[in-house]
Motif scaffolding. Structure first.
Motif, PDB file in Angstrom:
ATOM      1  N   VAL A 179       0.829  -1.206   0.000  1.00  0.00           N
ATOM      2  CA  VAL A 179       0.000   0.000   0.000  1.00  0.00           C
ATOM      3  C   VAL A 179       0.863   1.256   0.000  1.00  0.00           C
ATOM      4  CG1 VAL A 179      -1.828   1.261   1.196  1.00  0.00           C
ATOM      5  CG2 VAL A 179      -1.840  -1.247   1.195  1.00  0.00           C
ATOM      6  N   LEU A 180       1.713   1.405   1.020  1.00  0.00           N
ATOM      7  CA  LEU A 180       2.487   2.638   1.140  1.00  0.00           C
ATOM      8  C   LEU A 180       3.470   2.822  -0.012  1.00  0.00           C
ATOM      9  CD1 LEU A 180       3.400   3.117   4.910  1.00  0.00           C
ATOM     10  CD2 LEU A 180       1.706   4.316   3.539  1.00  0.00           C
ATOM     11  N   ALA A 181       4.204   1.768  -0.354  1.00  0.00           N
ATOM     12  CA  ALA A 181       5.235   1.909  -1.398  1.00  0.00           C
ATOM     13  C   ALA A 181       4.642   2.315  -2.746  1.00  0.00           C
ATOM     14  CB  ALA A 181       6.043   0.619  -1.509  1.00  0.00           C
ATOM     15  N   PRO A 182       3.622   1.614  -3.266  1.00  0.00           N
ATOM     16  CA  PRO A 182       3.074   2.073  -4.562  1.00  0.00           C
ATOM     17  C   PRO A 182       2.414   3.431  -4.474  1.00  0.00           C
ATOM     18  CG  PRO A 182       1.799   0.213  -3.688  1.00  0.00           C
ATOM     19  CD  PRO A 182       3.026   0.328  -2.850  1.00  0.00           C
ATOM     20  N   GLU A 183       1.746   3.724  -3.338  1.00  0.00           N
ATOM     21  CA  GLU A 183       1.110   5.036  -3.207  1.00  0.00           C
ATOM     22  C   GLU A 183       2.158   6.141  -3.159  1.00  0.00           C
ATOM     23  OE1 GLU A 183      -1.781   7.937  -2.967  1.00  0.00           O
ATOM     24  OE2 GLU A 183      -1.936   5.824  -3.547  1.00  0.00           O
ATOM     25  N   ALA A 184       3.258   5.901  -2.435  1.00  0.00           N
ATOM     26  CA  ALA A 184       4.335   6.892  -2.377  1.00  0.00           C
ATOM     27  C   ALA A 184       4.945   7.101  -3.763  1.00  0.00           C
ATOM     28  CB  ALA A 184       5.408   6.441  -1.386  1.00  0.00           C
ATOM     29  N   ALA A 185       5.085   6.021  -4.530  1.00  0.00           N
ATOM     30  CA  ALA A 185       5.627   6.151  -5.882  1.00  0.00           C
ATOM     31  C   ALA A 185       4.714   6.989  -6.767  1.00  0.00           C
ATOM     32  CB  ALA A 185       5.832   4.758  -6.487  1.00  0.00           C
ATOM     33  N   VAL A 186       3.403   6.801  -6.634  1.00  0.00           N
ATOM     34  CA  VAL A 186       2.451   7.593  -7.418  1.00  0.00           C
ATOM     35  C   VAL A 186       2.556   9.071  -7.050  1.00  0.00           C
ATOM     36  CG1 VAL A 186       0.009   8.026  -7.833  1.00  0.00           C
ATOM     37  CG2 VAL A 186       0.841   5.690  -7.755  1.00  0.00           C
ATOM     38  N   ARG A 187       2.567   9.336  -5.754  1.00  0.00           N
ATOM     39  CA  ARG A 187       2.630  10.744  -5.322  1.00  0.00           C
ATOM     40  C   ARG A 187       3.940  11.401  -5.758  1.00  0.00           C
ATOM     41  NH1 ARG A 187      -1.027  12.428  -1.189  1.00  0.00           N
ATOM     42  NH2 ARG A 187      -2.582  10.816  -0.768  1.00  0.00           N
ATOM     43  N   ALA A 188       5.045  10.642  -5.679  1.00  0.00           N
ATOM     44  CA  ALA A 188       6.323  11.193  -6.114  1.00  0.00           C
ATOM     45  C   ALA A 188       6.309  11.489  -7.611  1.00  0.00           C
ATOM     46  CB  ALA A 188       7.444  10.218  -5.772  1.00  0.00           C
ATOM     47  N   LEU A 189       5.716  10.603  -8.395  1.00  0.00           N
ATOM     48  CA  LEU A 189       5.642  10.811  -9.842  1.00  0.00           C
ATOM     49  C   LEU A 189       4.787  12.026 -10.175  1.00  0.00           C
ATOM     50  CD1 LEU A 189       6.291   9.796 -12.678  1.00  0.00           C
ATOM     51  CD2 LEU A 189       4.329   8.268 -12.521  1.00  0.00           C
ATOM     52  N   LEU A 190       3.646  12.158  -9.502  1.00  0.00           N
ATOM     53  CA  LEU A 190       2.773  13.309  -9.760  1.00  0.00           C
ATOM     54  C   LEU A 190       3.441  14.613  -9.339  1.00  0.00           C
ATOM     55  CD1 LEU A 190      -0.662  11.816  -8.620  1.00  0.00           C
ATOM     56  CD2 LEU A 190       0.108  12.221 -10.959  1.00  0.00           C
ATOM     57  N   TRP A 191       4.154  14.553  -8.209  1.00  0.00           N
ATOM     58  CA  TRP A 191       4.824  15.765  -7.733  1.00  0.00           C
ATOM     59  C   TRP A 191       5.961  16.170  -8.675  1.00  0.00           C
ATOM     60  CZ3 TRP A 191       9.819  16.866  -6.168  1.00  0.00           C
ATOM     61  CH2 TRP A 191       9.999  18.083  -5.506  1.00  0.00           C
ATOM     62  N   ALA A 192       6.758  15.192  -9.102  1.00  0.00           N
ATOM     63  CA  ALA A 192       7.892  15.505  -9.969  1.00  0.00           C
ATOM     64  C   ALA A 192       7.450  16.050 -11.324  1.00  0.00           C
ATOM     65  CB  ALA A 192       8.747  14.247 -10.161  1.00  0.00           C
ATOM     66  N   SER A 193       6.266  15.647 -11.784  1.00  0.00           N
ATOM     67  CA  SER A 193       5.775  16.110 -13.086  1.00  0.00           C
ATOM     68  C   SER A 193       4.807  17.274 -12.953  1.00  0.00           C
ATOM     69  CB  SER A 193       5.091  14.956 -13.818  1.00  0.00           C
ATOM     70  OG  SER A 193       4.022  14.437 -13.044  1.00  0.00           O
ATOM     71  N   GLY A 194       4.734  17.873 -11.773  1.00  0.00           N
ATOM     72  CA  GLY A 194       3.796  18.962 -11.544  1.00  0.00           C
ATOM     73  C   GLY A 194       4.126  20.216 -12.334  1.00  0.00           C
ATOM     74  N   ALA A 195       3.092  20.961 -12.678  1.00  0.00           N
ATOM     75  CA  ALA A 195       3.266  22.207 -13.431  1.00  0.00           C
ATOM     76  C   ALA A 195       2.079  23.117 -13.146  1.00  0.00           C
ATOM     77  CB  ALA A 195       3.376  21.924 -14.929  1.00  0.00           C
ATOM     78  N   LYS A 196       2.285  24.422 -13.393  1.00  0.00           N
ATOM     79  CA  LYS A 196       1.214  25.413 -13.316  1.00  0.00           C
ATOM     80  C   LYS A 196       0.731  25.714 -14.729  1.00  0.00           C
ATOM     81  CE  LYS A 196       1.075  26.358  -8.856  1.00  0.00           C
ATOM     82  NZ  LYS A 196      -0.143  26.179  -8.044  1.00  0.00           N
ATOM     83  N   LEU A 197      -0.583  25.589 -14.931  1.00  0.00           N
ATOM     84  CA  LEU A 197      -1.165  25.812 -16.244  1.00  0.00           C
ATOM     85  C   LEU A 197      -1.950  27.121 -16.225  1.00  0.00           C
ATOM     86  CD1 LEU A 197      -2.322  25.114 -19.055  1.00  0.00           C
ATOM     87  CD2 LEU A 197      -4.005  23.665 -17.892  1.00  0.00           C
ATOM     88  N   SER A 198      -1.684  27.949 -17.214  1.00  0.00           N
ATOM     89  CA  SER A 198      -2.438  29.194 -17.374  1.00  0.00           C
ATOM     90  C   SER A 198      -2.594  29.484 -18.860  1.00  0.00           C
ATOM     91  CB  SER A 198      -1.732  30.361 -16.671  1.00  0.00           C
ATOM     92  OG  SER A 198      -0.445  30.562 -17.223  1.00  0.00           O
ATOM     93  N   VAL A 199      -3.555  30.346 -19.200  1.00  0.00           N
ATOM     94  CA  VAL A 199      -3.764  30.772 -20.578  1.00  0.00           C
ATOM     95  C   VAL A 199      -3.268  32.203 -20.685  1.00  0.00           C
ATOM     96  CG1 VAL A 199      -5.432  31.142 -22.414  1.00  0.00           C
ATOM     97  CG2 VAL A 199      -5.750  29.256 -20.798  1.00  0.00           C
ATOM     98  N   CYS A 200      -2.255  32.408 -21.546  1.00  0.00           N
ATOM     99  CA  CYS A 200      -1.610  33.715 -21.627  1.00  0.00           C
ATOM    100  C   CYS A 200      -1.337  34.053 -23.090  1.00  0.00           C
ATOM    101  CB  CYS A 200      -0.302  33.691 -20.834  1.00  0.00           C
ATOM    102  SG  CYS A 200       0.589  35.257 -20.810  1.00  0.00           S
ATOM    103  N   ALA A 201      -1.843  35.206 -23.524  1.00  0.00           N
ATOM    104  CA  ALA A 201      -1.619  35.697 -24.889  1.00  0.00           C
ATOM    105  C   ALA A 201      -2.012  34.658 -25.931  1.00  0.00           C
ATOM    106  CB  ALA A 201      -0.153  36.113 -25.072  1.00  0.00           C
ATOM    107  N   GLY A 202      -3.120  33.969 -25.669  1.00  0.00           N
ATOM    108  CA  GLY A 202      -3.603  32.986 -26.622  1.00  0.00           C
ATOM    109  C   GLY A 202      -2.857  31.667 -26.602  1.00  0.00           C
ATOM    110  N   ASP A 203      -2.033  31.444 -25.600  1.00  0.00           N
ATOM    111  CA  ASP A 203      -1.275  30.202 -25.495  1.00  0.00           C
ATOM    112  C   ASP A 203      -1.603  29.504 -24.177  1.00  0.00           C
ATOM    113  OD1 ASP A 203      -0.004  30.658 -27.880  1.00  0.00           O
ATOM    114  OD2 ASP A 203       1.764  31.583 -26.947  1.00  0.00           O
ATOM    115  N   LEU A 204      -1.559  28.181 -24.214  1.00  0.00           N
ATOM    116  CA  LEU A 204      -1.560  27.406 -22.973  1.00  0.00           C
ATOM    117  C   LEU A 204      -0.116  27.333 -22.489  1.00  0.00           C
ATOM    118  CD1 LEU A 204      -3.902  24.365 -23.756  1.00  0.00           C
ATOM    119  CD2 LEU A 204      -4.305  26.158 -22.085  1.00  0.00           C
TER     120      LEU A 204
END
Length: 821
Positions: free
Chosen positions: A596-621
């Motif tokens: 339980v903990l090991a796969p869940e920690a791996a998922v959270r680490a993967l999501l955190w490492a690939s995190g980004a802020k998304l905004s729409v600016c000057a007609g671009d994502l």
């Protein structure tokens, strides 16, 4: 010696071509290798099981190969961990991480036959002696590093320019020589330890009063079930006992043995607790034989109590009768027992041959009472017990001076390589603990094994013979394995967690660095008017997402599904009282951490490492990731936003481009409806499917109560609050005072006990939270299907109700439980 180079070709395929760049191809490569390894080394096992179940051999082999990734899970775990770490931290750290993942997997997920690469060193008397430091797992770790070193030398040789240049280029020579020297150092170090270590030195001859001379009866009577069908149970039992009586008489009268050892389940009913008058008569007959012979007898039988029957070993002494019974701890799956969560009438109808035995409670040391009243503390092991390092270590800690092993290896009759593997694995228990061992089977291979793992005398498979051997019975030197236990696998797991923590720390530091959006020249050239125009076309607030490739998304989804399935299985096994998981808190904690903990920690680490802020600016994502990563996608290129039908690992969306292709990145945690609204000022895009989009909109809406939703509050602080009164009550009941254990055993024992209670409550709170989460998600889907517009409001209400039930319901349940008690 093949073990030091056998994996090199496979390692080269992992490091070359597309597999070196793709985790998916690495996984496919590893799964294929697990099938090849199983076919090459354990094909006999599939054929033996087919013979046992009376099905065609081809079918047994096919089932084994299909299950190869489960039979040898360390292969693909090793390959994936090695692939990820090598790309981030280089060859050396990648090799260490891969080897750590291999031994950690074999520790966390014990294999059916207990096999590991280190067992291949058994024929090398000097090299195997280091098993008293790290067990067979430690030898496996060193073999893996030696293979990695040879593979690195091969890679350096292949990377050099050519034969002539290679000879003149000292750098290339050093690049090849260094890993080769490391590879050669491994067997040299093992040999040096085997030759110089005091614990590995041959034992001096012991005086007669400090030895045990034992007779091992190998009757070569196999396939009891077939014999019963052909001749009847009574006649078969009579033959088995008469053969053992005759061979035992020879051992006592001519060979002058001091004790007798018969094989596993040689007595086909319960001893000491007869089920019939005939059984009682047989009990008296065996006791009379022991009294007449004047020597103790250890034999395989059955035991029973109010909970069921056990595969057991009985200890009989002349004039004293039954002095002790050991119950087999490690049962063979399906043939001896079904897991509690599978033990239903339907499953037993499909598998009528499945056993009903129950597992024993662990290692036990019993007295072997010799003539004159001398008692030798003995550790009995039955069949698969001898593949469990922990049982042998526990027995050594309990004061055993000898190991006696009983096995029924009749299903190896046509596959002697299986019997030889079983013997080698059993011999490692003697090396790890420095306890000599008597080992008997009904049809081979029986053996007398000294503390160095050497077979002093033994048998072949398929012969009826009496083995007589004499071994010293004394307090063994305390090895590192006995002191630390089976520590190599745990150390490997800790090493991997340390690497994960270091990677997380580096990413966190990188995240704190200022984001460089443009260089100085670009900033100087930008006009205030352009900046103002860009700001005026920025719509909405930023959205936190995770940018995942399709392979990464499905890897994360699989890991989260594994965590959910692992938690559900653990609950079923605990509630069903399955073996150690039914009542053994450390076993529950370990299973929870692994599944339980090991796969869940791996998922959270993967999501955190690939995190980004998304905004729409000057007609671009615009996606701004960690560090200086920045990706821009023209909004006009987006033709459709597709919400994920399967919200794993989280709800998310995929972007379909105007040219018909799918954007390479998938957006986890992306609210498709919110993204549609943000794009509305620049371009109108449709969203589909509607129900998935509405579910994501409700699930990803701000929950509020961030403090109470925080994992530390839920899964660390709340279990602590619950554990304090529960543990205090336990102290008063078990030790008579709130700090009674401190007074008897000290603060360390008290602290260990509390940590176990805290961890157990943590598991309980996690399970309760998971059940509430399932109810919340089910309620959300129901509202989405009924009135999608109300889904966010209903979701907020369900979240508040879940928090109330978690933070108030569990303490109320505890108070009620204590009050009723």
């Amino acid at each position: 010696m093949l073990g030091f180079v056998a994996l090199v070709p496979w390692l080269r395929t992992l490091d070359a071509g597309r597999a070196a760049r793709s985790p998916v191809r690495t996984m496919v490569n590893a799964l294929a290798m697990s099938v090849l390894l199983t076919a090459a080394m354990f094909g006999w096992f599939g054929l033996a099981m087919a013979r046992y179940f009376d099905v065609p051999g081809v079918l047994g082999l096919a089932v084994l190969l299909v299950l190869a990734p489960i039979f040898q899970p360390q292969m693909w775990v090793f390959a994936l961990v090695r692939h990820v770490v090598r790309r981030r931290s280089g060859t050396i750290v990648g090799a260490l991480a891969g080897a750590a993942a291999w031994v950690a997997t074999e520790w966390a997920v014990p294999k059916l036959l207990g096999d590991t690469l280190g067992h291949g060193l058994y024929p090398a008397a000097l090299l195997r002696q280091a098993a008293d430091l790290g067990g067979a797992a430690g030898l496996t770790f060193l073999l893996l590093l030696a293979n990695e070193a040879v593979a690195a030398a091969w890679a350096a040789w292949a990377a050099s320019r050519g034969p002539a240049e290679r000879a003149r280029d000292r750098t290339a020579v050093r690049a090849i020589a260094k890993p080769l020297a490391a590879a050669v150092a491994v067997p040299l170090a093992l040999a040096a330890y085997g030759a110089l270590s005091p614990t590995a030195a041959p034992e001096p001859a012991a005086p007669p009063h400090a030895t045990v001379r034992m007779g091992l009866v190998q009757s070569n009577i196999v396939d009891y079930e077939r014999l019963r069908r052909e001749r009847g149970a009574a006649e078969v039992v009579r033959e088995v006992l008469d053969v053992h009586y005759a061979m035992s008489h020879d051992a006592v009268e001519r060979q002058k043995v001091q004790a007798l050892l018969w094989s596993e389940t040689v007595y086909p009913t319960t001893f000491g607790r007869p089920k019939s008058d005939a059984g009682a008569e047989l009990d008296r007959e065996i006791a009379g034989i022991v009294n007449a012979a004047g020597v103790p007898l250890v034999f395989g039988t059955y035991d029973r109590d109010g909970e069921g029957e056990y595969n057991a070993a009985a200890f009989l002494a002349p004039g004293r009768g039954l002095v002790g019974v050991y119950r087999k701890t490690r049962l063979f799956p399906f043939t001896e027992a079904l897991p509690a969560w599978l033990d239903t009438a339907l499953v037993r109808g499909v598998l009528p041959w499945a056993g009903h035995w129950r597992a024993g409670s662990g290692a036990r040391v019993l007295p072997l009472v010799l003539a004159g009243g001398r008692e030798v503390p003995v550790l009995p092991l039955i069949c698969l017990d001898d593949v469990d390092t922990g049982l042998a270590v526990d027995g050594a800690r309990l004061g055993a001076q000898l190991i006696v092993t009983m096995s029924n290896d009749s299903w190896f009759t046509e596959h002697p390589q299986g019997a030889r593997l079983h013997l080698a694995v059993a011999a490692f228990r003697s090396i790890e603990t420095r306890l000599a061992q008597f080992r008997v089977t009904n049809n081979g291979a029986s053996a007398v094994i000294d503390a160095r793992g050497e077979v002093l005398t033994g048998t072949r498979v398929g012969e009826r013979t009496l083995v007589v051997g004499e071994l010293p019975a004394r307090e063994p030197p305390r090895t590192l394995m006995v002191t630390w236990g089976d520590w190599v696998g745990r150390a490997g797991a800790v090493f991997l967690l340390a690497l994960l923590a270091i990677a997380g720390t580096r990413a966190w530091r990188q995240r704190r660095r200022p984001l460089v959006e443009a260089d100085a020249a670009a900033v100087a050239a930008a006009s205030a008017g352009a900046a103002s125009a860009r700001a005026s076309t920025t719509t909405g607030q930023s959205m936190s997402v995770s940018l995942l490739t399709p392979a990464a998304r499905w890897l994360a989804a699989g890991l989260r599904a594994l965590a959910v399935a692992g938690g559900a299985t653990l609950v079923a096994m605990v509630l069903g009282g399955e073996g150690a998981l039914g009542a053994h808190t450390p076993a529950q904690i370990r299973a929870f951490a692994v599944w339980v903990l090991a796969p869940e920690a791996a998922v959270r680490a993967l999501l955190w490492a690939s995190g980004a802020k998304l905004s729409v600016c000057a007609g671009d994502l615009v996606f701004v990731g960690r560090g200086t990563r920045r990706i821009e996608l023209p909004a006009a290129d987006v033709a459709e936003v597709r919400a994920w039908r399967l919200p794993l690992p989280l709800p998310g969306a995929t972007l379909r481009l105007a040219r018909g292709a799918q954007w390479p990145f998938m957006l986890a945690r992306a609210d498709a409806l919110a993204l549609q609204a943000a794009l509305g000022a620049a371009v109108a895009v449709p969203v589909s499917p509607a129900h998935a989009a509405h579910y994501a909109h409700a699930a990803l809406a701000p929950r509020g109560h961030r403090l109470w939703q925080h994992p530390l509050a839920k899964f660390v602080l709340l279990p602590f609050v619950l554990a304090v009164p529960a543990f205090t009550l336990h102290q008063r009941i078990a030790f008579g005072a709130a700090f009674g254990e401190v007074q008897l055993f000290g603060w360390l024992a008290y602290a260990k006990g509390f940590v176990l209670w805290w961890a157990a409550w943590g598991i309980g709170v996690t399970i309760a939270a998971a059940a509430l989460r399932a109810a919340i998600e089910a309620g959300t889907w129901a509202v989405v299907a009924w009135q999608p517009a109300r889904a966010p409001a209903v979701r907020r209400m369900l979240e508040r109700a879940g928090l109330v039930l978690l933070y108030l319901g569990l303490p109320a349940w505890l108070v009620l439980r204590v009050g009723l008690g």
